[in-house]
Design a protein around this motif. Sequence first.
Motif, short mmCIF file in Angstrom:
data_model
loop_
_atom_site.label_atom_id
_atom_site.label_comp_id
_atom_site.label_asym_id
_atom_site.label_seq_id
_atom_site.Cartn_x
_atom_site.Cartn_y
_atom_site.Cartn_z
N UNK A 1 0.84 -1.21 0.00
CA UNK A 1 0.00 0.00 0.00
C UNK A 1 0.87 1.26 0.00
N UNK A 2 1.93 1.21 0.80
CA UNK A 2 2.85 2.36 0.87
C UNK A 2 3.53 2.59 -0.47
N UNK A 3 3.97 1.50 -1.10
CA UNK A 3 4.64 1.61 -2.40
C UNK A 3 3.69 2.20 -3.43
N UNK A 4 2.45 1.72 -3.46
CA UNK A 4 1.48 2.22 -4.43
C UNK A 4 1.15 3.69 -4.20
N UNK A 5 1.07 4.08 -2.94
CA UNK A 5 0.83 5.50 -2.63
C UNK A 5 1.98 6.36 -3.16
N UNK A 6 3.20 5.89 -2.93
CA UNK A 6 4.36 6.66 -3.39
C UNK A 6 4.41 6.71 -4.91
N UNK A 7 3.98 5.65 -5.55
CA UNK A 7 3.94 5.66 -7.01
C UNK A 7 2.94 6.69 -7.53
#
Length: 377
Positions: free
Chosen positions: A71-77
């Motif tokens: 979830x964190x990775x997708x938010x940063x993307x």
Amino acid sequence: MDEAETGETGEDEEQTDDSEAVAEVEEAGKELSDDSDGGMDDDAMFRMDAYLAQIFKDRKNQAGGETAQSQLVLFKLRVLSLLEVYLHENSAEPEVLMVYLNLARAFVNPQTAEISEQFGQRIWGILQKKILKAKDFPRGGAVQLPTLESLLEKNLKLASKPLKRKKSAGNLSKKKQSAMWKRHKMIVSLAQDSTFWILKIIGARNFSECELQGVIDIFKGELARYFESKTSQIKSDFLTEIYRRKPWIGRHLFGFLLEKCSSAKLEFRRVEALDLVIEILKSMVSSGNDESNRSASKKTLKNHLQKLSHLVKELATNMPEKSSRRAEVRKFCGKVFRYVSTYDLTKSFVKYLTPEAEAACESQLGELYLNFKKVER
């Protein structure tokens, strides 16, 4: 299946999910960038965010749920995609410097590689395509010289920083060691590209020679570390390219470079630096045939003749043992002799040599030096 194997499998699956998400985001960003040639207003930006959010929602539904990490990775993307569109529209704005600084920090941060390889690659791509190699760059009075000097100094230090080996590095697999080296090379490459980019911004501002003294001092400090520290990993090819692209830097550093090269305690540094000397010398001595150019070039060369003569003396009296380095020294001396004789300064050059230095030149350089001396007569 043991715990370690389970962990590896989970990581691979998560990486695959991230990779697919990255691909979709990049495709969306590309489409939106293509459509934004006519300009993107705030409403369009919000529509883009909603579009990206839908992509990630679909990914979540397909996967049947997400870990906190993904979830964190997708938010940063999502954030990166918005930044990419902003940069596409505003590459000449001063705020790009702040975007660059934060993206560069994120890329250099070791945790970025631990979070997701694809995430790091995404940052790298934006830095390269949308900032460092973009058609435009930050302009205007809002771009402050102290800010640029600070960024320049940080990048030069980063370019010279050796790879830190952890005590546990010996226990790492070859694959992980290779990944460490690859990442280190990318960080050095980023620092080098950033240096050229910052110098381009500085050059466009037409600062006075007095205002640029801080920039010269930064390069002088880095040059001193290059000669004095074994741990400095800054590449001589990189420094040579800086002097080739920005001759004004080399001209201001030439006397200092000759002094450092003559007094260098590290033989390999001295021999490496000979290319730097020749690169600057080429830029200082004009190839023009008209009398005014020739007169100016002769005056420039004459101003540094004593230091050049001293460097040749140090090289001849401390000839390297390795044949490859001896060849580099002879090649360098040959080029210096050609420049000196071309401008009828042979007699002045030889006058600066002591009898002991002359004997060393005759012994170590042989015909190369003897033929040079004949011009004097």
